[in-house]
Design a protein around this motif. Structure first.
Motif, PDB file in Angstrom:
ATOM      1  N   LYS A 142       1.040  -1.328  -0.171  1.00  0.00           N
ATOM      2  CA  LYS A 142      -0.001  -0.168  -0.081  1.00  0.00           C
ATOM      3  C   LYS A 142       0.638   1.252  -0.187  1.00  0.00           C
ATOM      4  CE  LYS A 142      -3.362  -2.590   2.362  1.00  0.00           C
ATOM      5  NZ  LYS A 142      -4.732  -2.295   3.814  1.00  0.00           N
ATOM      6  N   ALA A 143       2.237   1.269  -0.324  1.00  0.00           N
ATOM      7  CA  ALA A 143       3.021   2.349  -0.371  1.00  0.00           C
ATOM      8  C   ALA A 143       3.222   2.465  -1.750  1.00  0.00           C
ATOM      9  CB  ALA A 143       4.657   1.763   1.187  1.00  0.00           C
ATOM     10  N   GLN A 144       3.095   3.255  -1.303  1.00  0.00           N
ATOM     11  CA  GLN A 144       3.493   3.811  -2.978  1.00  0.00           C
ATOM     12  C   GLN A 144       3.665   4.853  -3.414  1.00  0.00           C
ATOM     13  OE1 GLN A 144       0.066   2.976  -6.223  1.00  0.00           O
ATOM     14  NE2 GLN A 144      -1.225   2.818  -4.829  1.00  0.00           N
ATOM     15  N   ILE A 159      -4.933   6.435  -3.716  1.00  0.00           N
ATOM     16  CA  ILE A 159      -5.652   6.923  -3.028  1.00  0.00           C
ATOM     17  C   ILE A 159      -6.775   6.888  -2.548  1.00  0.00           C
ATOM     18  CG2 ILE A 159      -5.508   8.936  -0.753  1.00  0.00           C
ATOM     19  CD1 ILE A 159      -2.757  10.230  -2.506  1.00  0.00           C
ATOM     20  N   ASP A 160      -7.420   6.444  -1.293  1.00  0.00           N
ATOM     21  CA  ASP A 160      -8.185   6.016  -0.749  1.00  0.00           C
ATOM     22  C   ASP A 160      -8.930   6.583   0.564  1.00  0.00           C
ATOM     23  OD1 ASP A 160      -7.189   4.295   0.548  1.00  0.00           O
ATOM     24  OD2 ASP A 160      -7.820   2.706  -0.015  1.00  0.00           O
ATOM     25  N   ALA A 194       8.629  13.290  -7.331  1.00  0.00           N
ATOM     26  CA  ALA A 194       7.534  12.475  -6.984  1.00  0.00           C
ATOM     27  C   ALA A 194       6.242  12.718  -5.936  1.00  0.00           C
ATOM     28  CB  ALA A 194       8.688  10.961  -6.836  1.00  0.00           C
ATOM     29  N   VAL A 195       5.613  11.862  -6.249  1.00  0.00           N
ATOM     30  CA  VAL A 195       4.765  11.990  -4.676  1.00  0.00           C
ATOM     31  C   VAL A 195       4.499  10.652  -4.501  1.00  0.00           C
ATOM     32  CG1 VAL A 195       1.840  11.061  -6.609  1.00  0.00           C
ATOM     33  CG2 VAL A 195       2.240  12.041  -5.095  1.00  0.00           C
ATOM     34  N   CYS A 196       4.482  10.073  -2.629  1.00  0.00           N
ATOM     35  CA  CYS A 196       4.755   8.957  -1.899  1.00  0.00           C
ATOM     36  C   CYS A 196       3.317   9.362  -1.743  1.00  0.00           C
ATOM     37  CB  CYS A 196       5.743   8.545  -1.454  1.00  0.00           C
ATOM     38  SG  CYS A 196       7.081   9.306  -2.043  1.00  0.00           S
ATOM     39  N   PHE A 197       2.859   8.477  -0.986  1.00  0.00           N
ATOM     40  CA  PHE A 197       1.417   7.856  -0.025  1.00  0.00           C
ATOM     41  C   PHE A 197       1.083   6.490  -0.143  1.00  0.00           C
ATOM     42  CE2 PHE A 197       0.447   7.741  -4.771  1.00  0.00           C
ATOM     43  CZ  PHE A 197      -0.256   6.773  -4.618  1.00  0.00           C
ATOM     44  N   PHE A 198       0.498   6.458   1.545  1.00  0.00           N
ATOM     45  CA  PHE A 198       0.287   5.187   1.570  1.00  0.00           C
ATOM     46  C   PHE A 198      -1.861   5.618   0.796  1.00  0.00           C
ATOM     47  CE2 PHE A 198      -2.039   2.331   4.847  1.00  0.00           C
ATOM     48  CZ  PHE A 198      -1.122   1.127   4.646  1.00  0.00           C
ATOM     49  N   GLY A 199      -1.728   4.278   0.026  1.00  0.00           N
ATOM     50  CA  GLY A 199      -3.330   4.383  -0.133  1.00  0.00           C
ATOM     51  C   GLY A 199      -3.554   3.015  -0.622  1.00  0.00           C
TER      52      GLY A 199
END
Length: 293
Positions: A160-162, A228-229, A283-288
């Motif tokens: 989920k880490a993207q 991203i949810d 970069a864009v990084c997120f947990f989704g």
């Protein structure tokens, strides 16, 4: 809460040093070499990130190398000697063979200290996606969760880490063998910008090519919006290799595209990662959601 194990990770996570200090985190610092001199990634402590990328623009060619087993032994053995176990949260095994030296150090030490335990989690991530996993799992560590439970959470959530990123100059991907010299030449001539992601398998995958920097930034925002949810808990971070104006543009695009997204951190790419992607990377990084590619 005092734990019977020590939480370790490495600086290829690009975890800002303030978290290391605040959480008293055990960090393995990874090497890079410029003009024959070896340095360790200090996670921005000395504030020399811009200088590093300016040097690359002026012709410096930093290289990275594997951290040898002997160095890992120096990090780990004092923990075992103190009667504690180790949880190591490692960067992707698909982007370097370094993790094999961690395994070798573990095997050697467990022969010497058979009563101890060491779990290595291959996050299949690098840079800020790895940092996101580190911070979330370290919170469980601080709550007193046992090592096996923290490791299980990481295994269940690491996909989920993207990250989605684009580079400004294809020459650095060519040097790293990611693309051919011919593809780099044609891409530069046509102003093509690759959109690259950390894939399900832990490798870097080029998923699109778009024309022009502005369109590349819009595509990064689109990919984040698709994946991203839960904006309130997405832990969104923009990282850049000395491209603050483009990072600000991307931040604006993300807030326009994703309702409810308020807090976006902006950080520098570290030197080890930056050596491979080059100045101007964003970069864009997120947990989704689960990684789609």
């Amino acid at each position: 809460m005092e734990q019977n194990y020590v939480f370790f990770t490495d600086s290829d996570s690009d975890l800002p040093y303030r978290y290391v200090d605040e959480l008293d985190m055990q960090m393995v610092y990874m090497p890079y070499i410029i003009d024959g001199k070896e340095y360790l990634d200090d996670l921005g402590r000395e504030g020399k990130q811009k200088e590093f990328f300016d040097n690359m623009r002026n012709g410096a060619t930093p290289v990275t190398s594997l951290l040898p087993t002997a160095v890992y032994l120096e990090y780990f053995e004092p923990v075992f000697e103190a009667g504690k176990d180790i949880l190591f949260v490692a960067f992707s095994s698909q982007l370097s063979g370094t993790i094999n030296n961690i395994y070798a150090a573990r095997e050697e030490l467990l022969e010497k200290y058979p009563e101890r335990k060491m779990i290595v989690v291959d996050t299949l991530a690098i840079s800020i996606p790895q940092s996101i996993l580190i911070l979330k799992s370290h919170a469980l560590y601080r709550e007193g969760k046992p090592m096996e439970e923290v490791a299980q959470w990481l295994e269940e959530n690491k996909s989920k880490a993207q990250a989605f990123f684009t580079v400004d100059d294809l020459v650095y991907l060519r040097r790293g063998g990611r693309i051919s010299a011919l593809a780099a030449a044609f891409g530069t001539m046509l102003d093509l910008k690759p959109i690259i992601t950390e894939g399900k398998d832990g490798k870097l995958n080029a998923i699109e090519k778009v024309q022009g920097r502005k369109r590349a930034l819009r595509t990064l925002a689109d990919k984040a919006a698709e994946n991203i949810d839960d904006p309130a808990n997405a832990d969104v971070t923009i990282i850049h290799a000395d491209a603050p104006e483009d990072a600000a543009r991307l931040e604006k695009l993300l807030k326009e595209r994703i309702p409810g997204l308020e807090n976006i951190a902006v950080e520098y790419v570290g030197p080890v990662i930056g050596a491979h992607c080059g100045p101007g990377t964003v970069a864009v990084c997120f947990f989704g959601k689960e990684r789609p590619y």
